[in-house]
Design a protein around this motif. Structure first.
Motif, PDB file in Angstrom:
ATOM      1  N   VAL A  82      61.423  30.720   2.996  1.00 17.98           N
ATOM      2  CA  VAL A  82      61.487  29.978   4.254  1.00 17.98           C
ATOM      3  C   VAL A  82      60.089  29.658   4.766  1.00 17.98           C
ATOM      4  O   VAL A  82      59.800  28.524   5.160  1.00 17.98           O
ATOM      5  CB  VAL A  82      62.272  30.789   5.311  1.00 17.98           C
ATOM      6  CG1 VAL A  82      62.165  30.123   6.677  1.00 17.98           C
ATOM      7  CG2 VAL A  82      63.732  30.910   4.909  1.00 17.98           C
ATOM      8  N   CYS A  83      59.195  30.656   4.740  1.00 13.61           N
ATOM      9  CA  CYS A  83      57.814  30.425   5.183  1.00 13.61           C
ATOM     10  C   CYS A  83      57.122  29.393   4.299  1.00 13.61           C
ATOM     11  O   CYS A  83      56.352  28.554   4.782  1.00 13.61           O
ATOM     12  CB  CYS A  83      57.030  31.738   5.170  1.00 13.61           C
ATOM     13  SG  CYS A  83      57.560  32.917   6.422  1.00 13.61           S
ATOM     14  N   SER A  84      57.403  29.448   2.986  1.00 14.38           N
ATOM     15  CA  SER A  84      56.796  28.489   2.062  1.00 14.38           C
ATOM     16  C   SER A  84      57.293  27.072   2.336  1.00 14.38           C
ATOM     17  O   SER A  84      56.496  26.121   2.344  1.00 14.38           O
ATOM     18  CB  SER A  84      57.116  28.878   0.615  1.00 14.38           C
ATOM     19  OG  SER A  84      56.606  30.162   0.311  1.00 14.38           O
ATOM     20  N   TYR A  85      58.601  26.927   2.575  1.00 13.78           N
ATOM     21  CA  TYR A  85      59.160  25.603   2.869  1.00 13.78           C
ATOM     22  C   TYR A  85      58.604  25.048   4.178  1.00 13.78           C
ATOM     23  O   TYR A  85      58.313  23.846   4.283  1.00 13.78           O
ATOM     24  CB  TYR A  85      60.691  25.671   2.937  1.00 13.78           C
ATOM     25  CG  TYR A  85      61.357  25.752   1.585  1.00 13.78           C
ATOM     26  CD1 TYR A  85      61.041  24.841   0.583  1.00 13.78           C
ATOM     27  CD2 TYR A  85      62.305  26.732   1.313  1.00 13.78           C
ATOM     28  CE1 TYR A  85      61.657  24.911  -0.663  1.00 13.78           C
ATOM     29  CE2 TYR A  85      62.917  26.806   0.070  1.00 13.78           C
ATOM     30  CZ  TYR A  85      62.588  25.900  -0.915  1.00 13.78           C
ATOM     31  OH  TYR A  85      63.195  25.973  -2.147  1.00 13.78           O
ATOM     32  N   ILE A  86      58.477  25.907   5.189  1.00 14.18           N
ATOM     33  CA  ILE A  86      57.918  25.459   6.463  1.00 14.18           C
ATOM     34  C   ILE A  86      56.469  25.016   6.279  1.00 14.18           C
ATOM     35  O   ILE A  86      56.042  23.973   6.786  1.00 14.18           O
ATOM     36  CB  ILE A  86      58.007  26.580   7.520  1.00 14.18           C
ATOM     37  CG1 ILE A  86      59.468  26.850   7.876  1.00 14.18           C
ATOM     38  CG2 ILE A  86      57.218  26.203   8.776  1.00 14.18           C
ATOM     39  CD1 ILE A  86      59.658  28.032   8.804  1.00 14.18           C
ATOM     40  N   GLY A  87      55.696  25.814   5.527  1.00 12.79           N
ATOM     41  CA  GLY A  87      54.304  25.452   5.263  1.00 12.79           C
ATOM     42  C   GLY A  87      54.193  24.153   4.501  1.00 12.79           C
ATOM     43  O   GLY A  87      53.355  23.293   4.822  1.00 12.79           O
ATOM     44  N   LEU A  88      55.054  23.972   3.485  1.00 12.12           N
ATOM     45  CA  LEU A  88      55.041  22.730   2.713  1.00 12.12           C
ATOM     46  C   LEU A  88      55.416  21.532   3.569  1.00 12.12           C
ATOM     47  O   LEU A  88      54.834  20.447   3.437  1.00 12.12           O
ATOM     48  CB  LEU A  88      56.005  22.845   1.527  1.00 12.12           C
ATOM     49  CG  LEU A  88      55.515  23.647   0.319  1.00 12.12           C
ATOM     50  CD1 LEU A  88      56.639  23.825  -0.699  1.00 12.12           C
ATOM     51  CD2 LEU A  88      54.319  22.951  -0.336  1.00 12.12           C
ATOM     52  N   ALA A  89      56.411  21.714   4.455  1.00  9.15           N
ATOM     53  CA  ALA A  89      56.833  20.615   5.326  1.00  9.15           C
ATOM     54  C   ALA A  89      55.699  20.199   6.262  1.00  9.15           C
ATOM     55  O   ALA A  89      55.423  19.005   6.430  1.00  9.15           O
ATOM     56  CB  ALA A  89      58.063  21.039   6.132  1.00  9.15           C
ATOM     57  N   LEU A  90      55.039  21.196   6.880  1.00  8.73           N
ATOM     58  CA  LEU A  90      53.930  20.883   7.778  1.00  8.73           C
ATOM     59  C   LEU A  90      52.766  20.227   7.042  1.00  8.73           C
ATOM     60  O   LEU A  90      52.170  19.248   7.522  1.00  8.73           O
ATOM     61  CB  LEU A  90      53.448  22.162   8.473  1.00  8.73           C
ATOM     62  CG  LEU A  90      54.413  22.770   9.492  1.00  8.73           C
ATOM     63  CD1 LEU A  90      53.876  24.108  10.003  1.00  8.73           C
ATOM     64  CD2 LEU A  90      54.645  21.821  10.657  1.00  8.73           C
ATOM     65  N   LEU A  91      52.442  20.761   5.845  1.00  8.49           N
ATOM     66  CA  LEU A  91      51.359  20.176   5.056  1.00  8.49           C
ATOM     67  C   LEU A  91      51.690  18.754   4.614  1.00  8.49           C
ATOM     68  O   LEU A  91      50.809  17.883   4.584  1.00  8.49           O
ATOM     69  CB  LEU A  91      51.080  21.046   3.825  1.00  8.49           C
ATOM     70  CG  LEU A  91      50.205  22.285   4.072  1.00  8.49           C
ATOM     71  CD1 LEU A  91      50.185  23.166   2.837  1.00  8.49           C
ATOM     72  CD2 LEU A  91      48.788  21.856   4.447  1.00  8.49           C
ATOM     73  N   SER A  92      52.943  18.515   4.258  1.00 13.77           N
ATOM     74  CA  SER A  92      53.358  17.166   3.841  1.00 13.77           C
ATOM     75  C   SER A  92      53.139  16.166   4.967  1.00 13.77           C
ATOM     76  O   SER A  92      52.641  15.052   4.749  1.00 13.77           O
ATOM     77  CB  SER A  92      54.831  17.164   3.416  1.00 13.77           C
ATOM     78  OG  SER A  92      55.034  18.020   2.313  1.00 13.77           O
ATOM     79  N   VAL A  93      53.503  16.581   6.195  1.00 13.29           N
ATOM     80  CA  VAL A  93      53.341  15.688   7.343  1.00 13.29           C
ATOM     81  C   VAL A  93      51.868  15.422   7.614  1.00 13.29           C
ATOM     82  O   VAL A  93      51.449  14.261   7.785  1.00 13.29           O
ATOM     83  CB  VAL A  93      54.019  16.297   8.589  1.00 13.29           C
ATOM     84  CG1 VAL A  93      53.682  15.465   9.834  1.00 13.29           C
ATOM     85  CG2 VAL A  93      55.521  16.367   8.391  1.00 13.29           C
ATOM     86  N   THR A  94      51.059  16.492   7.660  1.00 13.59           N
ATOM     87  CA  THR A  94      49.639  16.318   7.997  1.00 13.59           C
ATOM     88  C   THR A  94      48.875  15.579   6.903  1.00 13.59           C
ATOM     89  O   THR A  94      48.021  14.734   7.190  1.00 13.59           O
ATOM     90  CB  THR A  94      48.977  17.686   8.256  1.00 13.59           C
ATOM     91  OG1 THR A  94      49.213  18.553   7.131  1.00 13.59           O
ATOM     92  CG2 THR A  94      49.541  18.331   9.505  1.00 13.59           C
ATOM     93  N   ILE A  95      49.178  15.871   5.617  1.00 15.52           N
ATOM     94  CA  ILE A  95      48.487  15.182   4.512  1.00 15.52           C
ATOM     95  C   ILE A  95      48.843  13.699   4.495  1.00 15.52           C
ATOM     96  O   ILE A  95      47.966  12.838   4.352  1.00 15.52           O
ATOM     97  CB  ILE A  95      48.840  15.837   3.163  1.00 15.52           C
ATOM     98  CG1 ILE A  95      48.187  17.223   3.069  1.00 15.52           C
ATOM     99  CG2 ILE A  95      48.380  14.969   2.000  1.00 15.52           C
ATOM    100  CD1 ILE A  95      48.617  18.025   1.850  1.00 15.52           C
ATOM    101  N   CYS A  96      50.141  13.399   4.657  1.00  8.62           N
ATOM    102  CA  CYS A  96      50.567  11.991   4.674  1.00  8.62           C
ATOM    103  C   CYS A  96      49.943  11.238   5.847  1.00  8.62           C
ATOM    104  O   CYS A  96      49.504  10.089   5.695  1.00  8.62           O
ATOM    105  CB  CYS A  96      52.095  11.895   4.740  1.00  8.62           C
ATOM    106  SG  CYS A  96      52.924  12.429   3.231  1.00  8.62           S
ATOM    107  N   PHE A  97      49.899  11.893   6.999  1.00 10.18           N
ATOM    108  CA  PHE A  97      49.294  11.246   8.162  1.00 10.18           C
ATOM    109  C   PHE A  97      47.802  11.028   7.948  1.00 10.18           C
ATOM    110  O   PHE A  97      47.260   9.978   8.323  1.00 10.18           O
ATOM    111  CB  PHE A  97      49.529  12.107   9.408  1.00 10.18           C
ATOM    112  CG  PHE A  97      49.038  11.482  10.673  1.00 10.18           C
ATOM    113  CD1 PHE A  97      49.724  10.424  11.260  1.00 10.18           C
ATOM    114  CD2 PHE A  97      47.887  11.941  11.302  1.00 10.18           C
ATOM    115  CE1 PHE A  97      49.275   9.838  12.427  1.00 10.18           C
ATOM    116  CE2 PHE A  97      47.430  11.370  12.470  1.00 10.18           C
ATOM    117  CZ  PHE A  97      48.124  10.311  13.043  1.00 10.18           C
ATOM    118  N   ARG A  98      47.145  12.013   7.335  1.00  6.92           N
ATOM    119  CA  ARG A  98      45.702  11.897   7.042  1.00  6.92           C
ATOM    120  C   ARG A  98      45.437  10.733   6.093  1.00  6.92           C
ATOM    121  O   ARG A  98      44.515   9.935   6.307  1.00  6.92           O
ATOM    122  CB  ARG A  98      45.208  13.215   6.431  1.00  6.92           C
ATOM    123  CG  ARG A  98      43.755  13.204   5.965  1.00  6.92           C
ATOM    124  CD  ARG A  98      42.800  13.298   7.128  1.00  6.92           C
ATOM    125  NE  ARG A  98      41.437  13.492   6.686  1.00  6.92           N
ATOM    126  CZ  ARG A  98      40.588  12.525   6.350  1.00  6.92           C
ATOM    127  NH1 ARG A  98      40.986  11.262   6.407  1.00  6.92           N
ATOM    128  NH2 ARG A  98      39.357  12.802   5.973  1.00  6.92           N
TER     129      ARG A  98
END
Length: 206
Positions: free
Chosen positions: A53-69
Motif C-alpha cells: 500500500v505504501c509503495s502504491y501510494i508513493g508510486l501514485a504521488l511520484l507519477s503525478v509529480t514527475i508527469c507534471f514536472r
C-alpha cells in the motif's frame, strides 16, 4: 517552567479544536477528504500488505509529480519561457521541525504516557479491587471481540464510528443522554448490590 506550560496549553487546545472540527464535520470538504482518504487506506490494507500500500501510494504521488514536472518543462520549452522549477516555491519552504515544536509535543506525549502507565499500575496491581475487576471484565469481552474481528476491521469500524457518532450525538443529544443515564443507573445499582453482598469489594473511600 511557567512559560513552557503557558505555551503548551494553546498548542494542545488548538490541536484538539482541529480534531473536534473534523469529527463534527464543521468543514464538510476537509472532513470528507480526511475520512475518505483514511478509510480508503484502511480498506486497501485489508487487500494488500502495508508495504504494498505504501509503495502504491508513493508510486501514485511520484507519477503525478514527475508527469507534471515533464509537462511544465515541455510547456516552458514551447513557450520559451523561463519560469524555472514548477515546485520551486515548495522546495524553498522550510520543512524541518524546530526544537521548540518537538519539545512541546514530546512533553504532551510524555504526560499522556506517564498517566497511562500510572493507570495501568493502578489496575494490574489491584490498588482498587472494583476497578481491576471491571478492567478484567473488559479484557474478557475483548477476547470475544478479537475472535470475531481482526485489528484492521476494528480500526475501520472505529474510524466510521468516530466520524458518525459525534454528529449523531449532537443532533439527538437529549434522547441519547436520557437512555445513557438509565443504563448508567442500572449499572450502578448492580455494582452496588454486588459490593454489598461480596466482602472486600467496597471501595477504600467508603
Amino acid at each position: 517552567m511557567e512559560n513552557n506550560s503557558v505555551e503548551k496549553e494553546p498548542i494542545t487546545k488548538h490541536w484538539r479544536e482541529q480534531v473536534v472540527d473534523l469529527l463534527y464535520w464543521r468543514d464538510v470538504k476537509t472532513t470528507g477528504v480526511v475520512f475518505g482518504a483514511t478509510l480508503l487506506l484502511l480498506l486497501s490494507l485489508t487487500v494488500c500488505s502495508i508495504v504494498s500500500v505504501c509503495s502504491y501510494i508513493g508510486l501514485a504521488l511520484l507519477s503525478v509529480t514527475i508527469c507534471f514536472r515533464i509537462y511544465k518543462g515541455i510547456l516552458q520549452a514551447i513557450q520559451k519561457s523561463d519560469e524555472g522549477h514548477p515546485f520551486k516555491q515548495y522546495l524553498d519552504q522550510e520543512v524541518a521541525l524546530s526544537k521548540d515544536v518537538v519539545h512541546k509535543y514530546s512533553d504532551v506525549a510524555l504526560e499522556k504516557l506517564n498517566k497511562t502507565i500510572g493507570e495501568l499500575r493502578h489496575l494490574f496491581l489491584v490498588e482498587d479491587l472494583v476497578d481491576s475487576i471491571k478492567f478484567a471484565v473488559l479484557m474478557w469481552i475483548l477476547t470475544y471481540v478479537g475472535a470475531l474481528f481482526n485489528g484492521l476491521t476494528l480500526l475501520i469500524l472505529g474510524l466510521v464510528a468516530a466520524f458518525s457518532c459525534p454528529i449523531i450525538y449532537e443532533k439527538h443529544q437529549t434522547q441519547i443522554d436520557h437512555y445513557l443515564a438509565l443504563v448508567n443507573n442500572q449499572i450502578k445499582d448492580i455494582v452496588g448490590k454486588v459490593q454489598a453482598k461480596v466482602p472486600g469489594l467496597k471501595r477504600k473511600t467508603e
